[in-house]
Design a protein around this motif. Structure first.
Motif, mmCIF file in Angstrom:
data_model
loop_
_atom_site.group_PDB
_atom_site.id
_atom_site.type_symbol
_atom_site.label_atom_id
_atom_site.label_comp_id
_atom_site.label_asym_id
_atom_site.label_seq_id
_atom_site.Cartn_x
_atom_site.Cartn_y
_atom_site.Cartn_z
ATOM 1 N N VAL A 164 11.798 14.201 -4.178
ATOM 2 C CA VAL A 164 12.871 13.451 -3.510
ATOM 3 C C VAL A 164 12.317 12.521 -2.428
ATOM 4 N N PRO A 165 11.453 13.002 -1.522
ATOM 5 C CA PRO A 165 10.927 12.068 -0.513
ATOM 6 C C PRO A 165 10.106 10.918 -1.111
ATOM 7 N N SER A 166 9.300 11.213 -2.127
ATOM 8 C CA SER A 166 8.474 10.137 -2.695
ATOM 9 C C SER A 166 9.327 9.148 -3.486
ATOM 10 N N MET A 167 10.406 9.623 -4.121
ATOM 11 C CA MET A 167 11.313 8.702 -4.806
ATOM 12 C C MET A 167 11.944 7.747 -3.793
ATOM 13 N N TRP A 168 12.471 8.298 -2.685
ATOM 14 C CA TRP A 168 13.119 7.450 -1.679
ATOM 15 C C TRP A 168 12.114 6.523 -1.014
ATOM 16 N N ALA A 169 10.906 7.003 -0.784
ATOM 17 C CA ALA A 169 9.872 6.135 -0.194
ATOM 18 C C ALA A 169 9.551 4.986 -1.147
ATOM 19 N N THR A 170 9.516 5.269 -2.447
ATOM 20 C CA THR A 170 9.264 4.232 -3.445
ATOM 21 C C THR A 170 10.398 3.219 -3.471
ATOM 22 N N TRP B 51 0.840 -1.200 0.000
ATOM 23 C CA TRP B 51 0.000 0.000 0.000
ATOM 24 C C TRP B 51 0.880 1.257 0.000
ATOM 25 N N PHE B 52 1.855 1.285 0.892
ATOM 26 C CA PHE B 52 2.745 2.440 0.989
ATOM 27 C C PHE B 52 3.557 2.616 -0.306
ATOM 28 N N GLY C 209 9.974 -0.489 -2.059
ATOM 29 C CA GLY C 209 10.185 -1.514 -3.080
ATOM 30 C C GLY C 209 11.231 -2.522 -2.646
ATOM 31 N N ALA C 210 12.296 -2.042 -2.024
ATOM 32 C CA ALA C 210 13.330 -2.957 -1.516
ATOM 33 C C ALA C 210 12.748 -3.876 -0.449
ATOM 34 N N GLY C 211 11.905 -3.327 0.407
ATOM 35 C CA GLY C 211 11.246 -4.147 1.423
ATOM 36 C C GLY C 211 10.344 -5.199 0.804
#
Length: 140
Positions: free
Chosen positions: A56-62, A7-8, A66-68
């Protein structure tokens, strides 16, 4: 846990793509109204805020979510994932190319036209088509 992370990831992905679609559109307006000092001043502020505070924050959150998901899903050996990650890497490179153009506009030295940015604005759509196809179809 996996569903919440997914979801996130989807929310982050959508937020990042909002920036990837809208920032080049701002560049179109910026390039086509370069003589209008008042407009350019506002455009520079919008471009900076969009890139730094949303992009920048949404890229890192993605990336991190995604890694998780990759870790939790156990997909590291999946060929479709490697194709997806290649296109995600291209998307990250595209994102930072937008920052390059943003900085050029900030310093009043960008010589690209509005037409260039209209065409350049199609790049994230093409990358997204492949990325989503890999996730949904898992063709390999």
């Amino acid at each position: 846990m996996y569903e919440w992370l997914l979801w996130f990831h989807v929310i982050s992905f959508i937020s990042w793509f909002a920036v990837l679609f809208y920032l080049p559109r701002l560049f179109v307006y910026h390039a086509e109204n370069i003589e209008n000092e008042g407009f350019v001043k506002v455009a520079k502020i919008q471009e900076m805020k969009l890139f730094k505070y949303i992009g920048v924050p949404s890229m890192w959150a993605t990336i991190l979510s995604g890694a998780g998901l990759i870790y939790l899903g156990g997909w590291m050996s999946s060929p479709w994932l490697h194709v997806k990650l290649l296109f995600v890497a291209l998307l990250i490179a595209y994102f930072y190319s937008l920052n390059k153009y943003r900085l050029e506009f900030l310093e009043d030295r960008c010589t690209k036209s509005g037409k260039f940015f209209r065409i350049y604005n199609e790049v994230p759509t093409l990358l997204m088509l492949v990325i989503v196809a890999m996730v949904v179809l898992k063709p390999f």
